[in-house]
Design a protein around this motif. Structure first.
Motif, mmCIF file in Angstrom:
data_model
loop_
_atom_site.group_PDB
_atom_site.id
_atom_site.type_symbol
_atom_site.label_atom_id
_atom_site.label_comp_id
_atom_site.label_asym_id
_atom_site.label_seq_id
_atom_site.Cartn_x
_atom_site.Cartn_y
_atom_site.Cartn_z
ATOM 1 N N SER A 36 0.820 -1.222 0.000
ATOM 2 C CA SER A 36 0.000 0.000 0.000
ATOM 3 C C SER A 36 0.849 1.264 0.000
ATOM 4 O O SER A 36 0.307 2.356 0.238
ATOM 5 C CB SER A 36 -0.934 0.007 1.220
ATOM 6 N N TRP A 37 2.157 1.164 -0.266
ATOM 7 C CA TRP A 37 3.034 2.324 -0.199
ATOM 8 C C TRP A 37 2.671 3.370 -1.247
ATOM 9 O O TRP A 37 2.452 4.551 -0.914
ATOM 10 C CB TRP A 37 4.478 1.881 -0.362
ATOM 11 N N PRO A 94 15.285 -5.976 0.479
ATOM 12 C CA PRO A 94 14.989 -4.545 0.643
ATOM 13 C C PRO A 94 14.634 -3.891 -0.684
ATOM 14 O O PRO A 94 15.484 -3.314 -1.362
ATOM 15 C CB PRO A 94 16.289 -3.990 1.230
ATOM 16 N N SER A 95 13.380 -3.933 -1.046
ATOM 17 C CA SER A 95 12.923 -3.365 -2.315
ATOM 18 C C SER A 95 11.584 -2.692 -2.104
ATOM 19 O O SER A 95 10.745 -3.174 -1.333
ATOM 20 C CB SER A 95 12.810 -4.465 -3.375
ATOM 21 N N LEU A 96 11.382 -1.573 -2.830
ATOM 22 C CA LEU A 96 10.160 -0.789 -2.691
ATOM 23 C C LEU A 96 9.912 -0.024 -3.982
ATOM 24 O O LEU A 96 10.859 0.443 -4.620
ATOM 25 C CB LEU A 96 10.303 0.191 -1.520
ATOM 26 N N PRO A 97 8.650 0.117 -4.394
ATOM 27 C CA PRO A 97 8.377 0.918 -5.603
ATOM 28 C C PRO A 97 8.777 2.375 -5.410
ATOM 29 O O PRO A 97 8.672 2.935 -4.317
ATOM 30 C CB PRO A 97 6.863 0.764 -5.798
ATOM 31 N N SER A 98 9.242 2.999 -6.462
ATOM 32 C CA SER A 98 9.687 4.384 -6.408
ATOM 33 C C SER A 98 8.498 5.331 -6.315
ATOM 34 O O SER A 98 7.435 5.099 -6.900
ATOM 35 C CB SER A 98 10.530 4.717 -7.639
ATOM 36 N N GLY A 105 10.280 15.291 -6.143
ATOM 37 C CA GLY A 105 11.381 15.598 -5.241
ATOM 38 C C GLY A 105 11.949 14.391 -4.533
ATOM 39 O O GLY A 105 12.984 14.494 -3.870
ATOM 40 N N ALA A 106 11.303 13.235 -4.648
ATOM 41 C CA ALA A 106 11.800 12.030 -3.986
ATOM 42 C C ALA A 106 12.957 11.386 -4.725
ATOM 43 O O ALA A 106 13.546 10.424 -4.220
ATOM 44 C CB ALA A 106 10.662 11.019 -3.837
ATOM 45 N N GLU A 107 13.321 11.893 -5.919
ATOM 46 C CA GLU A 107 14.355 11.241 -6.722
ATOM 47 C C GLU A 107 15.699 11.216 -5.992
ATOM 48 O O GLU A 107 16.325 10.163 -5.851
ATOM 49 C CB GLU A 107 14.507 11.955 -8.062
ATOM 50 N N TRP A 108 16.164 12.361 -5.519
ATOM 51 C CA TRP A 108 17.464 12.411 -4.839
ATOM 52 C C TRP A 108 17.420 11.670 -3.513
ATOM 53 O O TRP A 108 18.381 11.012 -3.115
ATOM 54 C CB TRP A 108 17.891 13.862 -4.616
ATOM 55 N N HIS A 109 16.311 11.746 -2.809
ATOM 56 C CA HIS A 109 16.196 11.089 -1.513
ATOM 57 C C HIS A 109 16.232 9.572 -1.659
ATOM 58 O O HIS A 109 16.817 8.873 -0.816
ATOM 59 C CB HIS A 109 14.907 11.525 -0.828
ATOM 60 N N GLU A 110 15.611 9.049 -2.688
ATOM 61 C CA GLU A 110 15.661 7.613 -2.914
ATOM 62 C C GLU A 110 17.058 7.158 -3.333
ATOM 63 O O GLU A 110 17.494 6.059 -2.964
ATOM 64 C CB GLU A 110 14.623 7.224 -3.971
ATOM 65 N N GLY A 118 21.016 0.483 1.062
ATOM 66 C CA GLY A 118 20.892 -0.650 0.161
ATOM 67 C C GLY A 118 19.463 -1.011 -0.180
ATOM 68 O O GLY A 118 19.205 -2.141 -0.623
ATOM 69 N N VAL A 119 18.517 -0.095 0.001
ATOM 70 C CA VAL A 119 17.121 -0.343 -0.364
ATOM 71 C C VAL A 119 16.935 0.022 -1.831
ATOM 72 O O VAL A 119 17.183 1.174 -2.222
ATOM 73 C CB VAL A 119 16.168 0.474 0.527
ATOM 74 N N THR A 120 16.487 -0.918 -2.637
ATOM 75 C CA THR A 120 16.298 -0.693 -4.071
ATOM 76 C C THR A 120 14.903 -0.147 -4.331
ATOM 77 O O THR A 120 13.911 -0.695 -3.838
ATOM 78 C CB THR A 120 16.503 -2.005 -4.847
ATOM 79 N N PHE A 121 14.825 0.926 -5.102
ATOM 80 C CA PHE A 121 13.546 1.520 -5.491
ATOM 81 C C PHE A 121 13.310 1.194 -6.965
ATOM 82 O O PHE A 121 13.979 1.743 -7.852
ATOM 83 C CB PHE A 121 13.563 3.036 -5.254
ATOM 84 N N THR A 122 12.382 0.296 -7.182
ATOM 85 C CA THR A 122 12.091 -0.121 -8.551
ATOM 86 C C THR A 122 11.452 1.026 -9.336
ATOM 87 O O THR A 122 10.761 1.883 -8.757
ATOM 88 C CB THR A 122 11.161 -1.340 -8.540
#
Length: 257
Positions: A36-37, A94-98, A105-110, A118-122
């Protein structure tokens, strides 16, 4: 009533049945499952009016996973309403949708979160290193990351003055900061160093002395003044040494010039 004002009690109705809301330190927090993220971020932007993206980061929770946090703000009607959305991804995957498609603005933070934890943002458009140098191995903000630099090089304060010149001089017990392993267990000197000395146990005599210590702020007890008596025999009084008083230097008023 605004939908934001119904939180955190209505968190399950607004964000889904599995959402849990709380309010502490003037911040509204809602925890949602990983699935639900993205829908939770869309609800925060479209229904709660949280159009301002503040920051996104993670927290390494040992035994639980990486807790991803996104802080967004609503500025409608000149009123600041803050919302902290959180979800937890396991250490094993450790994976989560971008969230870039919702908050640009979340681009640099991710990128920073991927680099440090080491959390991957798909579906991230450009998931490349942001802060660390090239060919850097590991993720520095993980709790299990070993500070190898402190093993290869003694940290400041590891030696007393003069110890470096005398290799046979006794060394004190080195204090290791958090995250630094024992050099005898990990690193280039593994198995070559003597075991660290153990701290001596407190003896009963020490405990007995500490029991009679003066409490803080208490004044020390005053002893009775010693009373001096004159001898009854006059000849004995004459034999006592006579204290001579040092003469004071004469003062003269110099004429004013």
């Amino acid at each position: 009533m605004n939908l934001y004002d119904s939180l955190p009690d209505a968190a399950g109705t607004v964000f889904g049945a599995e959402a849990v809301g709380s309010f502490a330190y003037s911040v509204l927090t809602v925890d949602v499952p990983t699935a639900s993220w993205i829908p939770a971020l869309e609800i925060a932007r479209d229904k709660l009016g949280c159009t301002y993206f503040d920051w996104l980061s993670a927290v390494d929770e040992p035994g639980t996973g990486f807790r991803i946090c996104a802080h967004v703000v609503s500025l409608e009607n000149h009123r600041v309403r803050r919302l902290l959305l959180r979800t937890t991804v396991p250490h094993s995957a450790p994976s989560l949708p971008s969230a870039v498609s919702i908050y640009a603005g979340a681009e640099w933070h991710e990128r920073e979160t991927w680099e440090m934890f080491g959390v991957t943002f798909t579906d991230h458009p450009n998931l490349v290193p942001l802060l660390l140098p090239e060919n850097f191995e590991g993720h520095p903000l993980r709790k299990d990351f070993v500070l190898a630099a402190r093993v290869a090089k003694a940290w400041p304060g590891a030696k007393e003055p003069g110890e470096a010149h005398d290799p046979d001089a006794p060394k004190r017990r080195q204090m290791l900061p958090p995250g630094v392993p024992d050099p005898n267990d990990w690193g280039p000197m593994k198995g070559q160093l003597p075991p660290a000395p153990t701290r001596p146990a407190r003896t009963p005599a020490r405990r007995r002395r500490s029991r009679h210590r003066r409490p803080p702020g208490a004044r020390p007890a005053r002893s009775a003044p010693v009373r001096r008596t004159r001898p009854a025999d006059p000849t004995a009084a004459a034999a006592l040494p006579v204290r001579t008083r040092r003469p004071r230097p004469a003062r003269s008023a110099a004429p004013a010039r």
